[in-house]
Design an enzyme around this catalytic site. Sequence first.
Site, PDB file in Angstrom:
ATOM      1  N   SER A  17      -3.944  12.997  -6.541  1.00  0.00           N
ATOM      2  CA  SER A  17      -5.327  12.657  -6.221  1.00  0.00           C
ATOM      3  C   SER A  17      -6.255  13.877  -6.252  1.00  0.00           C
ATOM      4  O   SER A  17      -7.386  13.779  -6.736  1.00  0.00           O
ATOM      5  CB  SER A  17      -5.399  11.968  -4.853  1.00  0.00           C
ATOM      6  OG  SER A  17      -4.825  10.682  -4.912  1.00  0.00           O
ATOM      7  N   LYS A  66      -1.225   3.717   5.774  1.00  0.00           N
ATOM      8  CA  LYS A  66      -2.241   2.715   5.452  1.00  0.00           C
ATOM      9  C   LYS A  66      -2.425   1.659   6.536  1.00  0.00           C
ATOM     10  O   LYS A  66      -3.548   1.210   6.783  1.00  0.00           O
ATOM     11  CB  LYS A  66      -1.917   2.056   4.112  1.00  0.00           C
ATOM     12  CG  LYS A  66      -1.938   3.031   2.942  1.00  0.00           C
ATOM     13  CD  LYS A  66      -1.582   2.349   1.640  1.00  0.00           C
ATOM     14  CE  LYS A  66      -1.527   3.353   0.490  1.00  0.00           C
ATOM     15  NZ  LYS A  66      -1.262   2.695  -0.798  1.00  0.00           N
ATOM     16  N   ASP A 100      -6.344  -0.620  -3.232  1.00  0.00           N
ATOM     17  CA  ASP A 100      -5.068  -0.757  -3.936  1.00  0.00           C
ATOM     18  C   ASP A 100      -5.032  -2.013  -4.799  1.00  0.00           C
ATOM     19  O   ASP A 100      -4.556  -1.993  -5.935  1.00  0.00           O
ATOM     20  CB  ASP A 100      -3.908  -0.814  -2.940  1.00  0.00           C
ATOM     21  CG  ASP A 100      -3.497   0.555  -2.426  1.00  0.00           C
ATOM     22  OD1 ASP A 100      -3.719   1.551  -3.140  1.00  0.00           O
ATOM     23  OD2 ASP A 100      -2.935   0.630  -1.317  1.00  0.00           O
ATOM     24  N   GLY A 124       9.065  -4.488  -1.711  1.00  0.00           N
ATOM     25  CA  GLY A 124       8.467  -3.593  -0.728  1.00  0.00           C
ATOM     26  C   GLY A 124       7.476  -4.362   0.121  1.00  0.00           C
ATOM     27  O   GLY A 124       6.944  -5.388  -0.309  1.00  0.00           O
ATOM     28  N   ALA A 128       0.747  -0.693   0.392  1.00  0.00           N
ATOM     29  CA  ALA A 128       0.388  -1.006  -0.993  1.00  0.00           C
ATOM     30  C   ALA A 128       0.725  -2.453  -1.325  1.00  0.00           C
ATOM     31  O   ALA A 128      -0.045  -3.153  -1.995  1.00  0.00           O
ATOM     32  CB  ALA A 128       1.100  -0.062  -1.946  1.00  0.00           C
ATOM     33  N   THR A 149      14.247  -5.609   4.679  1.00  0.00           N
ATOM     34  CA  THR A 149      14.147  -6.275   5.978  1.00  0.00           C
ATOM     35  C   THR A 149      13.395  -7.581   5.760  1.00  0.00           C
ATOM     36  O   THR A 149      12.166  -7.588   5.641  1.00  0.00           O
ATOM     37  CB  THR A 149      13.388  -5.403   6.998  1.00  0.00           C
ATOM     38  OG1 THR A 149      13.996  -4.115   7.060  1.00  0.00           O
ATOM     39  CG2 THR A 149      13.397  -6.050   8.383  1.00  0.00           C
ATOM     40  N   TYR A 217       3.902   6.994  -9.732  1.00  0.00           N
ATOM     41  CA  TYR A 217       3.367   7.608 -10.955  1.00  0.00           C
ATOM     42  C   TYR A 217       3.887   9.021 -11.198  1.00  0.00           C
ATOM     43  O   TYR A 217       3.555   9.629 -12.218  1.00  0.00           O
ATOM     44  CB  TYR A 217       1.835   7.630 -10.918  1.00  0.00           C
ATOM     45  CG  TYR A 217       1.254   8.413  -9.751  1.00  0.00           C
ATOM     46  CD1 TYR A 217       1.122   9.797  -9.814  1.00  0.00           C
ATOM     47  CD2 TYR A 217       0.841   7.774  -8.597  1.00  0.00           C
ATOM     48  CE1 TYR A 217       0.608  10.528  -8.760  1.00  0.00           C
ATOM     49  CE2 TYR A 217       0.312   8.482  -7.534  1.00  0.00           C
ATOM     50  CZ  TYR A 217       0.195   9.861  -7.620  1.00  0.00           C
ATOM     51  OH  TYR A 217      -0.308  10.573  -6.557  1.00  0.00           O
ATOM     52  N   GLY A 238       2.254   3.485 -13.096  1.00  0.00           N
ATOM     53  CA  GLY A 238       1.422   3.569 -11.901  1.00  0.00           C
ATOM     54  C   GLY A 238       0.207   4.458 -12.068  1.00  0.00           C
ATOM     55  O   GLY A 238      -0.677   4.467 -11.202  1.00  0.00           O
TER      56      GLY A 238
END
Length: 273
Positions: A17, A66, A100, A124, A128, A149, A217, A238
């Site tokens: 970034s 996040k 996102d 996941g 995100a 999980t 990425y 990504g």
Amino acid sequence: MKKVFAVFGDPIEHSLSPVMHNAAFKALGMDCTYHAFRVSKENLKDAIKGAHAMGFGGLNLTVPLKEEALRTVEPDPLAAVVGAVNTVDLKDGMRGYNTDGIGAEKALVDAGVKIEGAKVLIVGAGGAARGIGFQLASDGADVTIANRTPERAMQLADDVALAGNVKGCGLERLDDLIASSDVLINCTTLGMHPQVEATIATAKQMHEGLVVFDIVYNPLKTKLLTEAEKAGARTVSGVMMLVYQGAEAFRIWTGVEPPVEVMKEAVMGALRT
């Protein structure tokens, strides 16, 4: 006086970034600078308040911050519903946003993916996955969220189900889930530098015609994308999600149209070195 922007995360060494946003600021002749800081979940509240007190212009948040950010910032309606913040605007208070979803949507559309009606499997259940799941369900995709999980995946599915058709499950039937999907999205950190040999799935589990999108990425071609190519699947890097979500954050902070191609080239150049 130079305006400071930053990304917080833990780990943070992999983040591109700063390269991307500093290239954008330079291209537009803006007196701004962007840095990366390692911040733990326990210290996030103090870090955000500190950035605000010091006059930072804005922040990005990455793993694992996040969802934790909602305890500190005032989320806009989308971020509140999604339950995750990846962008904080500090111009007037501490306002949280989630870019996102739009980043992922634009990356998939760029790759020629028709989202409406597609069967999308997200692996996941972190911040995100929240943003992406909400956006793609809103766009008419049939979304399944799978996580090691199962309870976490099912809770996330419940949280974002108002956007559309979303369900959650564990990973015990991953082969069957992939076989019945049109799009597979990795929303975990598996495969991220330096653990570049990790992957959520192998070529044997994938099929020709599947679209495989890895939000990791760094490296540019992850183990997952390499395996996908072996299976004859289409791949989406990504990098473009990073660029598009970053461009949206840039707009929020500055009100200026971002130089998307400059941002993309900066990221690609850094990944090639």
